[in-house]
Design a protein around this motif. Sequence first.
Motif, PDB file in Angstrom:
ATOM      1  N   PRO A   1       0.853  -1.195   0.000  1.00 44.82           N
ATOM      2  CA  PRO A   1       0.000   0.000   0.000  1.00 44.82           C
ATOM      3  C   PRO A   1       0.890   1.247   0.000  1.00 44.82           C
ATOM      4  O   PRO A   1       1.826   1.353   0.791  1.00 44.82           O
ATOM      5  N   TYR A   2       0.619   2.196  -0.893  1.00 45.18           N
ATOM      6  CA  TYR A   2       1.489   3.359  -1.004  1.00 45.18           C
ATOM      7  C   TYR A   2       0.660   4.603  -1.293  1.00 45.18           C
ATOM      8  O   TYR A   2      -0.505   4.537  -1.687  1.00 45.18           O
ATOM      9  N   ARG A   3       1.285   5.734  -1.101  1.00 44.05           N
ATOM     10  CA  ARG A   3       0.708   7.000  -1.537  1.00 44.05           C
ATOM     11  C   ARG A   3       1.838   7.877  -2.082  1.00 44.05           C
ATOM     12  O   ARG A   3       3.008   7.700  -1.738  1.00 44.05           O
ATOM     13  N   ILE A   4       1.467   8.796  -2.967  1.00 42.67           N
ATOM     14  CA  ILE A   4       2.416   9.725  -3.562  1.00 42.67           C
ATOM     15  C   ILE A   4       2.042  11.128  -3.106  1.00 42.67           C
ATOM     16  O   ILE A   4       0.887  11.538  -3.236  1.00 42.67           O
ATOM     17  N   LEU A   5       3.009  11.845  -2.572  1.00 42.77           N
ATOM     18  CA  LEU A   5       2.786  13.191  -2.057  1.00 42.77           C
ATOM     19  C   LEU A   5       3.574  14.209  -2.872  1.00 42.77           C
ATOM     20  O   LEU A   5       4.760  14.003  -3.143  1.00 42.77           O
ATOM     21  N   ARG A   6       2.914  15.290  -3.268  1.00 46.17           N
ATOM     22  CA  ARG A   6       3.635  16.432  -3.818  1.00 46.17           C
ATOM     23  C   ARG A   6       4.019  17.319  -2.639  1.00 46.17           C
ATOM     24  O   ARG A   6       3.146  17.831  -1.927  1.00 46.17           O
ATOM     25  N   LEU A   7       5.312  17.498  -2.430  1.00 47.42           N
ATOM     26  CA  LEU A   7       5.772  18.180  -1.226  1.00 47.42           C
ATOM     27  C   LEU A   7       5.479  19.674  -1.276  1.00 47.42           C
ATOM     28  O   LEU A   7       5.586  20.319  -2.317  1.00 47.42           O
TER      29      LEU A   7
END
Length: 459
Positions: A353-359
């Motif tokens: 399970p993953y998520r992608i974050l725009r910092l």
Amino acid sequence: MLTLKQIYDGKEQVVAGLEKKHFAGAAEAIDEVLRLDGERKSAQQAKDAAAAEMNKISKSIGALMAQGKKEEAEAAKAQTGALKAQIAEYDQKMSEAEEAQTKLLLTIPNVPYSIVPEGASAEDNLAVTIGNWPNQPMIDAISKDGAVALRNWDSETDEKIADERLTKCSGGEPLAPHWELAKKYNLIDFDLGVKISGAGFPVYIGQGARLQRALINFFLAEANKAGYTEIMPPAVVNAASGYGTGQLPDKEGQMYHCEVDDLYLIPTAEVPVTNLYRDVILDEAQLPIKNCAYTECFRREAGSYGKDVRGLNRLHEFSKIEIVRIDTPEHSDASHKEMLAHVEGLLQKLELPYRILRLSGGDMSFTAALCYDFEVYSEAQHRWLEVSSTSNFDTYQANRLKCRYRRAEDKKVTLCHTLNGSALALPRIVAALLENNQCAEGIRIPKALQPFFGDDMIR
């Protein structure tokens, strides 16, 4: 390092971008850069005028001597001597102004792109993707829009859903954190690491060492399939390399410094691999350059403490595969998206399970113009673990490195764009794999990793 053209062409935008990164005294720093550049230009103009006058007088000396005007010729010689001394003074002023300007520019971070979210910390990062999550209600509970462009959810929702997912495994025991699993299956010995090196230097044993090697080989094989050329660089670099990619000056004191030889242990393969192109002019036909490298990475992690550093969560030495690109400004955005897709593909194949974050501006690195973090969910720790940062640096590193290319169309030499990303860092991947795949029989190995590990389970 910011270019002077970038500052002159858009001073207000540069200052606004630095303020988005919460760089204190942005306007004052940029004004000082411009003042020093004006001082350098003024000295240059005075030098040029003095040099022109000296050349003019020098040409007259021969004619004066030929006419028998010895006294006038000697006076002219004295005048050229005085001008020569003035030129040396102007050279000194130019050098001092340029040195002060460069020193100041090295302390100013990169300007973030316009799509970077406003914010002071990680709490303001923007989640743009959630993937491999088997429980669709979790996504629905977070966002009715399919978990696209959402803010981090609040802690109450996070804890409620995580509690629902922390069910008992088939053996009737609650899910264990990776440091307990490592001890149970004799995978990692943290105490031995303390004995021979210190905290943050784990010793991998048996199946634990085999899992490390399997992940390294899997990540390198995937990078090779994606067209990356493997590099095996040194694990120490000189100061010029540290300045080239922006790790120096090391304001946080995170690099290990070998003082006798003035060498630094690398914090990431980004440093040596990107520096392969320092002081290089490439042909446009060579771009994009795509390299990958497996190295050990060394970070002091000064100031880290508490529960977030337990086990594999934060180490001083760890294994990582890095992907690095050198590209044209016109294609770097497409390159960045390809890198993001590559890293996401690795996590999908590992079934994590993953998520992608725009910092947000306040959470970005000093050198990045745009950065996305990949995080995997830790079932037993009930938290997200960062496993990759994938960044576009625009011309910031290239200006420090003097990494340029010659355009095919007009042969003009211009700065490249540099990009890099973790693909992937191993410690937290190992932590998530152990915690998320534990069952009564042992720890399940994801299907894509089994050929590299040689088995379907850790028993």
